[in-house]
Design a protein around this motif. Structure first.
Motif, PDB file in Angstrom:
ATOM      1  N   MET A 235     -12.820   2.168  -7.887  1.00 22.00           N
ATOM      2  CA  MET A 235     -12.518   2.309  -6.169  1.00 22.00           C
ATOM      3  C   MET A 235     -13.196   3.461  -5.435  1.00 22.00           C
ATOM      4  SD  MET A 235      -9.088   1.926  -4.624  1.00 22.00           S
ATOM      5  CE  MET A 235      -8.403   0.392  -4.994  1.00 22.00           C
ATOM      6  N   SER A 236     -14.632   3.130  -4.347  1.00 28.41           N
ATOM      7  CA  SER A 236     -14.790   3.886  -3.433  1.00 28.41           C
ATOM      8  C   SER A 236     -13.946   3.513  -2.131  1.00 28.41           C
ATOM      9  CB  SER A 236     -15.840   3.836  -3.736  1.00 28.41           C
ATOM     10  OG  SER A 236     -16.979   3.155  -3.634  1.00 28.41           O
ATOM     11  N   PHE A 237     -14.843   4.544  -1.740  1.00 28.62           N
ATOM     12  CA  PHE A 237     -14.337   4.468  -0.136  1.00 28.62           C
ATOM     13  C   PHE A 237     -15.959   3.836   0.846  1.00 28.62           C
ATOM     14  CE2 PHE A 237     -10.555   5.919  -1.725  1.00 28.62           C
ATOM     15  CZ  PHE A 237      -9.743   5.276  -1.575  1.00 28.62           C
ATOM     16  N   ARG A 238     -16.061   3.537   1.613  1.00 30.27           N
ATOM     17  CA  ARG A 238     -17.505   3.939   2.547  1.00 30.27           C
ATOM     18  C   ARG A 238     -17.262   4.129   3.907  1.00 30.27           C
ATOM     19  NH1 ARG A 238     -14.657  -1.176   4.222  1.00 30.27           N
ATOM     20  NH2 ARG A 238     -14.177  -1.038   6.593  1.00 30.27           N
ATOM     21  N   PRO A 239     -18.500   5.191   4.284  1.00 25.69           N
ATOM     22  CA  PRO A 239     -18.337   5.765   5.066  1.00 25.69           C
ATOM     23  C   PRO A 239     -17.534   4.685   6.942  1.00 25.69           C
ATOM     24  CG  PRO A 239     -20.430   6.359   3.764  1.00 25.69           C
ATOM     25  CD  PRO A 239     -19.519   4.722   3.239  1.00 25.69           C
ATOM     26  N   GLY A 240     -17.157   5.351   7.543  1.00 27.71           N
ATOM     27  CA  GLY A 240     -16.657   4.967   8.815  1.00 27.71           C
ATOM     28  C   GLY A 240     -14.825   4.274   8.497  1.00 27.71           C
ATOM     29  N   GLN A 241     -15.120   4.118   7.259  1.00 30.82           N
ATOM     30  CA  GLN A 241     -13.982   3.378   6.829  1.00 30.82           C
ATOM     31  C   GLN A 241     -12.576   4.242   7.134  1.00 30.82           C
ATOM     32  OE1 GLN A 241     -13.761   2.169   2.751  1.00 30.82           O
ATOM     33  NE2 GLN A 241     -11.595   1.010   2.831  1.00 30.82           N
ATOM     34  N   ALA A 242     -11.455   3.331   7.846  1.00 33.33           N
ATOM     35  CA  ALA A 242     -10.124   4.728   7.800  1.00 33.33           C
ATOM     36  C   ALA A 242      -9.309   4.406   6.978  1.00 33.33           C
ATOM     37  CB  ALA A 242      -9.438   3.687   9.415  1.00 33.33           C
ATOM     38  N   ILE A 243      -9.091   5.464   6.353  1.00 31.45           N
ATOM     39  CA  ILE A 243      -7.793   4.951   4.959  1.00 31.45           C
ATOM     40  C   ILE A 243      -6.725   6.306   5.680  1.00 31.45           C
ATOM     41  CG2 ILE A 243      -9.879   4.675   3.770  1.00 31.45           C
ATOM     42  CD1 ILE A 243      -9.819   7.520   2.928  1.00 31.45           C
ATOM     43  N   VAL A 244      -6.100   5.949   5.079  1.00 27.78           N
ATOM     44  CA  VAL A 244      -4.561   7.387   4.981  1.00 27.78           C
ATOM     45  C   VAL A 244      -4.532   8.027   3.604  1.00 27.78           C
ATOM     46  CG1 VAL A 244      -3.548   5.167   6.178  1.00 27.78           C
ATOM     47  CG2 VAL A 244      -2.904   5.664   3.140  1.00 27.78           C
ATOM     48  N   ARG A 245      -4.076   9.091   3.921  1.00 26.07           N
ATOM     49  CA  ARG A 245      -4.047  10.117   2.967  1.00 26.07           C
ATOM     50  C   ARG A 245      -2.294  10.613   3.363  1.00 26.07           C
ATOM     51  NH1 ARG A 245      -3.502  15.487   3.059  1.00 26.07           N
ATOM     52  NH2 ARG A 245      -4.628  17.074   1.741  1.00 26.07           N
ATOM     53  N   ARG A 246      -1.879  10.749   2.356  1.00 26.88           N
ATOM     54  CA  ARG A 246      -0.472  10.662   2.386  1.00 26.88           C
ATOM     55  C   ARG A 246      -0.233  12.033   0.651  1.00 26.88           C
ATOM     56  NH1 ARG A 246       1.528   4.777   1.301  1.00 26.88           N
ATOM     57  NH2 ARG A 246       1.306   5.029  -1.080  1.00 26.88           N
ATOM     58  N   TYR A 247       1.397  12.704   1.041  1.00 28.75           N
ATOM     59  CA  TYR A 247       1.949  13.271   0.461  1.00 28.75           C
ATOM     60  C   TYR A 247       3.329  12.402  -0.002  1.00 28.75           C
ATOM     61  CZ  TYR A 247      -0.184  17.006   2.047  1.00 28.75           C
ATOM     62  OH  TYR A 247      -1.037  17.727   2.370  1.00 28.75           O
ATOM     63  N   ARG A 248       3.493  12.355  -1.626  1.00 30.61           N
ATOM     64  CA  ARG A 248       4.624  11.778  -1.870  1.00 30.61           C
ATOM     65  C   ARG A 248       5.081  12.355  -3.069  1.00 30.61           C
ATOM     66  NH1 ARG A 248       1.902   6.748  -4.820  1.00 30.61           N
ATOM     67  NH2 ARG A 248       3.901   6.600  -5.979  1.00 30.61           N
ATOM     68  N   LYS A 249       7.281  12.668  -2.812  1.00 27.96           N
ATOM     69  CA  LYS A 249       7.638  12.633  -3.673  1.00 27.96           C
ATOM     70  C   LYS A 249       8.442  12.343  -4.959  1.00 27.96           C
ATOM     71  CE  LYS A 249       7.589  17.232  -3.442  1.00 27.96           C
ATOM     72  NZ  LYS A 249       6.314  18.068  -4.025  1.00 27.96           N
ATOM     73  N   ARG A 250       7.050  11.450  -6.360  1.00 27.02           N
ATOM     74  CA  ARG A 250       7.599  10.788  -7.241  1.00 27.02           C
ATOM     75  C   ARG A 250       7.673   9.447  -6.285  1.00 27.02           C
ATOM     76  NH1 ARG A 250      13.410  12.579  -9.506  1.00 27.02           N
ATOM     77  NH2 ARG A 250      12.337  14.762 -11.076  1.00 27.02           N
ATOM     78  N   ASP A 251       8.012   8.354  -5.746  1.00 29.96           N
ATOM     79  CA  ASP A 251       8.354   7.309  -5.367  1.00 29.96           C
ATOM     80  C   ASP A 251       8.524   6.893  -3.616  1.00 29.96           C
ATOM     81  OD1 ASP A 251      10.995   7.198  -5.350  1.00 29.96           O
ATOM     82  OD2 ASP A 251      11.759   5.455  -5.964  1.00 29.96           O
ATOM     83  N   VAL A 252       8.549   8.279  -3.309  1.00 25.94           N
ATOM     84  CA  VAL A 252       9.032   8.883  -1.474  1.00 25.94           C
ATOM     85  C   VAL A 252       7.348   9.394  -0.785  1.00 25.94           C
ATOM     86  CG1 VAL A 252      10.458   9.886   0.254  1.00 25.94           C
ATOM     87  CG2 VAL A 252      11.349   8.926  -2.109  1.00 25.94           C
ATOM     88  N   VAL A 253       6.987   8.156  -0.046  1.00 25.24           N
ATOM     89  CA  VAL A 253       5.554   8.927   0.841  1.00 25.24           C
ATOM     90  C   VAL A 253       6.825   9.985   1.785  1.00 25.24           C
ATOM     91  CG1 VAL A 253       4.051   8.233   2.914  1.00 25.24           C
ATOM     92  CG2 VAL A 253       4.872   6.645   0.529  1.00 25.24           C
TER      93      VAL A 253
END
Length: 220
Positions: free
Chosen positions: A1-19
């Motif tokens: 899976m790759s993302f395209r330039p100009g696409q809005a995405i999320v960057r997340r930290y997680r601890k196990r199943d907790v965002v």
């Protein structure tokens, strides 16, 4: 899976199943050099806080009581964030308006992709590097306090995390890539709008990212 330039995405930290941390960002590039993201000042930011206002910097996750999400925004700076494939860190170029203000290096697990963005696990330890390449270490007390906790990293993993930080600090002091002036004049595409959080921003995929394993990877 790759993302395209100009696409809005999320960057997340997680601890196990907790965002525990969510940023909205724009994709600048996704190629052999890594995933490069742009987070403008004012972009949505979600923080995990307990009923007393404590974050994961204040206490380990199992001691946070009645935790919930606080919606705010990325403030004071914009950030260009490089995530080399397989690397146990990300490198951030910080901008105050159009002025380059220095680098921030976040020690973290290698990122994993999913439908709306990427997930990683924060390793507490960070580096701040000013435009003259002077290196300051951040959050060492938190890093030491979490070592050995079952939700975090053990002593051997802690040593690997610290060694990675020392290696990157040496690159900065030497003015080697990515601390060689690359991207210091970056300007976002003027056609980009402010990224927004997509539906499902707080839903963890079935397989959580590793808490601290595979720590020695990276292209730098």
């Amino acid at each position: 899976m790759s993302f395209r330039p100009g696409q809005a995405i999320v960057r997340r930290y997680r601890k196990r199943d907790v965002v525990t941390w969510v940023q909205a960002a724009m994709v600048v590039a996704d190629n052999d050099d890594g995933l490069l993201l742009w987070e403008p000042c004012g972009a949505p930011l979600v923080l995990y806080r307990d009923s007393a206002g404590r974050s994961l910097k204040d206490a380990p996750i199992d001691e946070l009581v009645g935790a919930s999400y606080i919606h705010t925004s990325f403030q004071h700076y914009s950030a260009l964030m490089l995530h080399p494939a397989g690397a146990s860190y990300s490198v951030w170029w910080m901008f105050a308006g159009e002025r380059f203000a220095g680098w921030y290096v976040n020690l973290e697990a290698p990122f994993e992709r999913h439908a709306i963005g990427i997930d990683t696990t924060d390793h507490a330890l960070d580096l701040e590097i000013d435009p003259q390449r002077h290196v300051s270490w951040k959050d060492e007390a938190e890093f030491v306090a979490r070592t050995g906790h079952p939700w975090y990293w053990d002593a051997a993993e802690a040593a690997t995390i610290r060694a990675t930080a020392q290696r990157i600090a040496a690159l900065a002091a030497a003015g080697a890539y990515p601390f060689d002036g690359t991207h210091c004049d970056f300007r976002p595409d003027p056609a980009w709008t402010m990224p927004e959080l997509p539906d499902g921003w707080n839903q963890a995929p079935a397989s959580p990212p590793s808490k601290a394993m595979n720590l020695s990877g990276g292209a730098l």
